[in-house]
Design a protein around this motif. Structure first.
Motif, PDB file in Angstrom:
ATOM      1  N   GLU A 270       0.858  -1.191   0.000  1.00  0.00           N
ATOM      2  CA  GLU A 270       0.000   0.000   0.000  1.00  0.00           C
ATOM      3  C   GLU A 270       0.886   1.230   0.000  1.00  0.00           C
ATOM      4  OE1 GLU A 270      -1.845   3.548   1.405  1.00  0.00           O
ATOM      5  OE2 GLU A 270      -0.419   2.409   2.636  1.00  0.00           O
ATOM      6  N   ARG A 271       0.576   2.171  -0.901  1.00  0.00           N
ATOM      7  CA  ARG A 271       1.367   3.397  -0.989  1.00  0.00           C
ATOM      8  C   ARG A 271       0.451   4.556  -1.347  1.00  0.00           C
ATOM      9  NH1 ARG A 271       6.463   5.546  -1.570  1.00  0.00           N
ATOM     10  NH2 ARG A 271       6.718   7.115  -3.212  1.00  0.00           N
ATOM     11  N   HIS A 272       0.297   5.502  -0.404  1.00  0.00           N
ATOM     12  CA  HIS A 272      -0.494   6.711  -0.612  1.00  0.00           C
ATOM     13  C   HIS A 272      -1.903   6.401  -1.113  1.00  0.00           C
ATOM     14  CE1 HIS A 272       3.334   8.412   0.126  1.00  0.00           C
ATOM     15  NE2 HIS A 272       3.788   8.362  -1.107  1.00  0.00           N
ATOM     16  N   GLY A 273      -2.525   5.376  -0.509  1.00  0.00           N
ATOM     17  CA  GLY A 273      -3.904   5.059  -0.837  1.00  0.00           C
ATOM     18  C   GLY A 273      -4.100   4.184  -2.054  1.00  0.00           C
ATOM     19  N   VAL A 274      -3.012   3.774  -2.700  1.00  0.00           N
ATOM     20  CA  VAL A 274      -3.083   2.871  -3.849  1.00  0.00           C
ATOM     21  C   VAL A 274      -2.436   1.547  -3.455  1.00  0.00           C
ATOM     22  CG1 VAL A 274      -2.430   2.492  -6.258  1.00  0.00           C
ATOM     23  CG2 VAL A 274      -2.997   4.798  -5.465  1.00  0.00           C
ATOM     24  N   PHE A 275      -3.047   0.439  -3.870  1.00  0.00           N
ATOM     25  CA  PHE A 275      -2.525  -0.888  -3.570  1.00  0.00           C
ATOM     26  C   PHE A 275      -1.860  -1.466  -4.818  1.00  0.00           C
ATOM     27  CE2 PHE A 275      -5.858  -0.016  -0.578  1.00  0.00           C
ATOM     28  CZ  PHE A 275      -5.342  -0.485   0.622  1.00  0.00           C
ATOM     29  N   TYR A 276      -0.712  -2.118  -4.597  1.00  0.00           N
ATOM     30  CA  TYR A 276       0.054  -2.700  -5.695  1.00  0.00           C
ATOM     31  C   TYR A 276       0.244  -4.189  -5.421  1.00  0.00           C
ATOM     32  CZ  TYR A 276       1.128   2.182  -6.715  1.00  0.00           C
ATOM     33  OH  TYR A 276       1.026   3.523  -6.998  1.00  0.00           O
ATOM     34  N   LEU A 277      -0.083  -5.001  -6.409  1.00  0.00           N
ATOM     35  CA  LEU A 277       0.105  -6.443  -6.318  1.00  0.00           C
ATOM     36  C   LEU A 277       1.270  -6.846  -7.217  1.00  0.00           C
ATOM     37  CD1 LEU A 277      -0.851  -9.274  -5.378  1.00  0.00           C
ATOM     38  CD2 LEU A 277      -2.329  -9.316  -7.421  1.00  0.00           C
ATOM     39  N   PHE A 278       2.339  -7.343  -6.598  1.00  0.00           N
ATOM     40  CA  PHE A 278       3.489  -7.878  -7.321  1.00  0.00           C
ATOM     41  C   PHE A 278       3.347  -9.406  -7.359  1.00  0.00           C
ATOM     42  CE2 PHE A 278       4.798  -3.838  -5.714  1.00  0.00           C
ATOM     43  CZ  PHE A 278       5.893  -3.381  -6.445  1.00  0.00           C
ATOM     44  N   TRP A 279       3.579 -10.025  -8.503  1.00  0.00           N
ATOM     45  CA  TRP A 279       3.625 -11.485  -8.555  1.00  0.00           C
ATOM     46  C   TRP A 279       4.588 -11.925  -9.647  1.00  0.00           C
ATOM     47  CZ3 TRP A 279       1.990 -13.975 -13.059  1.00  0.00           C
ATOM     48  CH2 TRP A 279       1.210 -13.217 -13.942  1.00  0.00           C
ATOM     49  N   CYS A 280       5.180 -13.088  -9.423  1.00  0.00           N
ATOM     50  CA  CYS A 280       6.181 -13.638 -10.335  1.00  0.00           C
ATOM     51  C   CYS A 280       5.549 -14.732 -11.191  1.00  0.00           C
ATOM     52  CB  CYS A 280       7.349 -14.196  -9.524  1.00  0.00           C
ATOM     53  SG  CYS A 280       8.730 -14.795 -10.518  1.00  0.00           S
ATOM     54  N   LEU A 281       5.975 -14.820 -12.426  1.00  0.00           N
ATOM     55  CA  LEU A 281       5.383 -15.741 -13.397  1.00  0.00           C
ATOM     56  C   LEU A 281       6.095 -17.089 -13.427  1.00  0.00           C
ATOM     57  CD1 LEU A 281       3.590 -16.380 -15.917  1.00  0.00           C
ATOM     58  CD2 LEU A 281       5.368 -15.279 -17.297  1.00  0.00           C
ATOM     59  N   TRP A 282       5.302 -18.146 -13.469  1.00  0.00           N
ATOM     60  CA  TRP A 282       5.768 -19.446 -13.934  1.00  0.00           C
ATOM     61  C   TRP A 282       4.819 -19.869 -15.039  1.00  0.00           C
ATOM     62  CZ3 TRP A 282       3.451 -24.531 -13.331  1.00  0.00           C
ATOM     63  CH2 TRP A 282       4.206 -25.516 -13.969  1.00  0.00           C
ATOM     64  N   ASP A 283       5.358 -20.029 -16.245  1.00  0.00           N
ATOM     65  CA  ASP A 283       4.544 -20.334 -17.420  1.00  0.00           C
ATOM     66  C   ASP A 283       4.651 -21.819 -17.736  1.00  0.00           C
ATOM     67  OD1 ASP A 283       3.145 -20.429 -19.762  1.00  0.00           O
ATOM     68  OD2 ASP A 283       4.314 -18.897 -20.804  1.00  0.00           O
ATOM     69  N   SER A 284       3.554 -22.553 -17.545  1.00  0.00           N
ATOM     70  CA  SER A 284       3.569 -23.995 -17.799  1.00  0.00           C
ATOM     71  C   SER A 284       3.716 -24.317 -19.278  1.00  0.00           C
ATOM     72  CB  SER A 284       2.283 -24.636 -17.253  1.00  0.00           C
ATOM     73  OG  SER A 284       1.136 -24.083 -17.879  1.00  0.00           O
ATOM     74  N   ALA A 285       3.536 -23.309 -20.150  1.00  0.00           N
ATOM     75  CA  ALA A 285       3.737 -23.520 -21.585  1.00  0.00           C
ATOM     76  C   ALA A 285       5.213 -23.465 -21.962  1.00  0.00           C
ATOM     77  CB  ALA A 285       2.956 -22.483 -22.389  1.00  0.00           C
ATOM     78  N   GLY A 286       6.069 -23.083 -21.017  1.00  0.00           N
ATOM     79  CA  GLY A 286       7.503 -23.152 -21.255  1.00  0.00           C
ATOM     80  C   GLY A 286       8.142 -21.921 -21.840  1.00  0.00           C
ATOM     81  N   SER A 287       7.470 -20.760 -21.766  1.00  0.00           N
ATOM     82  CA  SER A 287       8.079 -19.555 -22.334  1.00  0.00           C
ATOM     83  C   SER A 287       9.332 -19.140 -21.574  1.00  0.00           C
ATOM     84  CB  SER A 287       7.077 -18.401 -22.350  1.00  0.00           C
ATOM     85  OG  SER A 287       6.735 -18.004 -21.036  1.00  0.00           O
ATOM     86  N   GLY A 288       9.482 -19.613 -20.334  1.00  0.00           N
ATOM     87  CA  GLY A 288      10.680 -19.295 -19.571  1.00  0.00           C
ATOM     88  C   GLY A 288      11.948 -19.839 -20.201  1.00  0.00           C
ATOM     89  N   GLU A 289      11.822 -20.859 -21.045  1.00  0.00           N
ATOM     90  CA  GLU A 289      12.991 -21.417 -21.710  1.00  0.00           C
ATOM     91  C   GLU A 289      13.630 -20.415 -22.665  1.00  0.00           C
ATOM     92  OE1 GLU A 289      11.654 -24.978 -23.538  1.00  0.00           O
ATOM     93  OE2 GLU A 289      11.262 -26.020 -21.646  1.00  0.00           O
ATOM     94  N   GLN A 290      12.897 -19.373 -23.034  1.00  0.00           N
ATOM     95  CA  GLN A 290      13.430 -18.358 -23.933  1.00  0.00           C
ATOM     96  C   GLN A 290      14.250 -17.310 -23.186  1.00  0.00           C
ATOM     97  OE1 GLN A 290      10.040 -16.739 -26.002  1.00  0.00           O
ATOM     98  NE2 GLN A 290       9.166 -18.758 -26.385  1.00  0.00           N
ATOM     99  N   LEU A 291      14.200 -17.336 -21.851  1.00  0.00           N
ATOM    100  CA  LEU A 291      14.949 -16.365 -21.070  1.00  0.00           C
ATOM    101  C   LEU A 291      16.423 -16.729 -21.029  1.00  0.00           C
ATOM    102  CD1 LEU A 291      12.503 -15.946 -18.051  1.00  0.00           C
ATOM    103  CD2 LEU A 291      12.716 -14.478 -20.055  1.00  0.00           C
TER     104      LEU A 291
END
Length: 368
Positions: A270-291
């Protein structure tokens, strides 16, 4: 788009998180130079010094990483104390250890001489090439910073290994929070351990929270209420409590936009009345292999370092909106220090261990 470059609403972050702008956009360059005046980090010796952030403004802001990550903690060789697995045996010493979801809190030194920052998190041996990504997990690392402020502890490998913990399932995505005079460490198993000094822990049973197959807990305390976020496949859910004992029923606050996208390591800020949701990706389709593979043994298809940030005027609903930022971090933790400055922490990105960088908030440019 160049490999390893992530775009943030007209900004770029390099492969190690350094803030950049699009050289072809002169108006954007001038806008950023104006916004970032006074927030750019520089290094004097080995200590990171950061100027003040811009004046407080209302409305959605864009989180951005300034400067490179610093590898503050690298697990040292240690004896494996978990159960025997196919590749790892109890009592054997292993040189390399992998980190994952982790948590920060400031508390007492072991001898009471001053306050230190502590970091707890998932760890496991990392030796076999064909082991499972979670094989050997179950114990929790404990890293201890030098006495002082977080900014002065953002130096290479100055956080010291403490004995690993094995209580209340804390080796599974722990989160630490102070409640009254005691510290609580909760985990994906809903286990809860309690400590007065952050060194000696005792089992306190399990949190009485509902929710199937949830993991990676994170707690925001705001306006007298605890907001506990957890993830499950594509979704992030939320339960609340005013006493950390009695919890509401789960509410789905976010669903990933693609079928193959799984949410991991959610964090609510929470920052100055706004909420921020951070989340990390795991892609079961395998797009992480391109990283880009960052070091020998790193498997980008399983340890993805794409983190998305969504904004809302309520912590209860982040559906049907576009992300305000995409950052380079795995299992991100957002830390607010003693002087209300922000930092982002990343496990095994860009180096093996726990990496810390400065995070600033940039007012979003008004739409024309």
């Amino acid at each position: 788009m160049q490999p390893g470059i992530l775009w943030i609403k007209g900004l770029q972050t390099g492969s190690q998180g350094a803030l950049k702008y699009n050289e072809r956009s002169v108006p954007m360059k001038k806008h950023l130079e104006s916004l970032l005046r006074g927030v750019i980090a520089w290094t004097i010796g080995s200590v990171c010094v950061v100027a003040d952030e811009p004046p407080v403004r209302t409305g959605v802001q864009i989180p951005a990483i300034v400067g490179d990550y610093t590898l503050i903690y690298k697990p040292q060789p240690d004896v494996y104390s978990g159960q025997d697995t196919q590749n790892y045996k109890n009592g054997e010493t292993y040189t390399h250890w992998q980190t994952n979801d982790h948590t920060y809190i400031k508390g007492p030194d072991m001898d009471g001489s001053g306050d230190r920052w502590h970091c707890f998190g998932i760890t496991r041996p990392d030796k076999a090439e064909n082991d499972g990504v979670h094989e050997g997990e179950g114990t929790c690392f404990h890293a201890l910073a030098p006495i002082g402020k977080l900014a002065t502890a953002m130096r290479p490998q100055v956080w010291i290994d403490q004995p690993k913990l094995d209580v209340s399932g804390c080796g599974w995505a722990p989160h630490c929070i102070k409640i009254g005079e005691a510290f609580s460490l909760i985990s994906s198993t809903n286990g809860r351990a309690e400590s007065i000094d952050l060194f000696d822990w005792r089992d306190k049973g399990k949190l009485k929270v509902k929710g199937e197959n949830t993991r990676d807990p994170d707690v925001l305390f705001w306006n007298g209420t605890y907001y506990l976020t957890r993830c499950s496949n594509r979704s992030v859910s939320l339960v609340t409590s005013v006493d950390f004992v009695n919890w509401t029923d789960p509410v789905n606050i976010f669903t990933a936009p693609q079928e193959s996208w799984n949410c991991e390591s959610p964090t609510l800020v929470e920052r100055h009345g706004v909420f921020y949701l951070f989340w990390c990706l795991w892609d079961s389709a395998g797009s992480g292999e391109q990283l880009e593979a960052l070091y020998d043994g790193h498997d980008p298809s399983t340890y993805d370092y794409r983190t998305f940030v969504y904004a809302s005027d309520t912590p209860m609903d982040f559906h049907d909106r576009d992300p305000v930022a995409q950052l380079a971090a795995h299992a991100p933790e957002i830390i607010q220090d003693e002087e209300d400055r922000y930092f982002i922490s990343s496990a095994d990105y860009p180096q093996r261990g726990i990496n810390l960088a400065r995070l600033v908030w940039i007012p979003r440019k008004p739409s024309s």
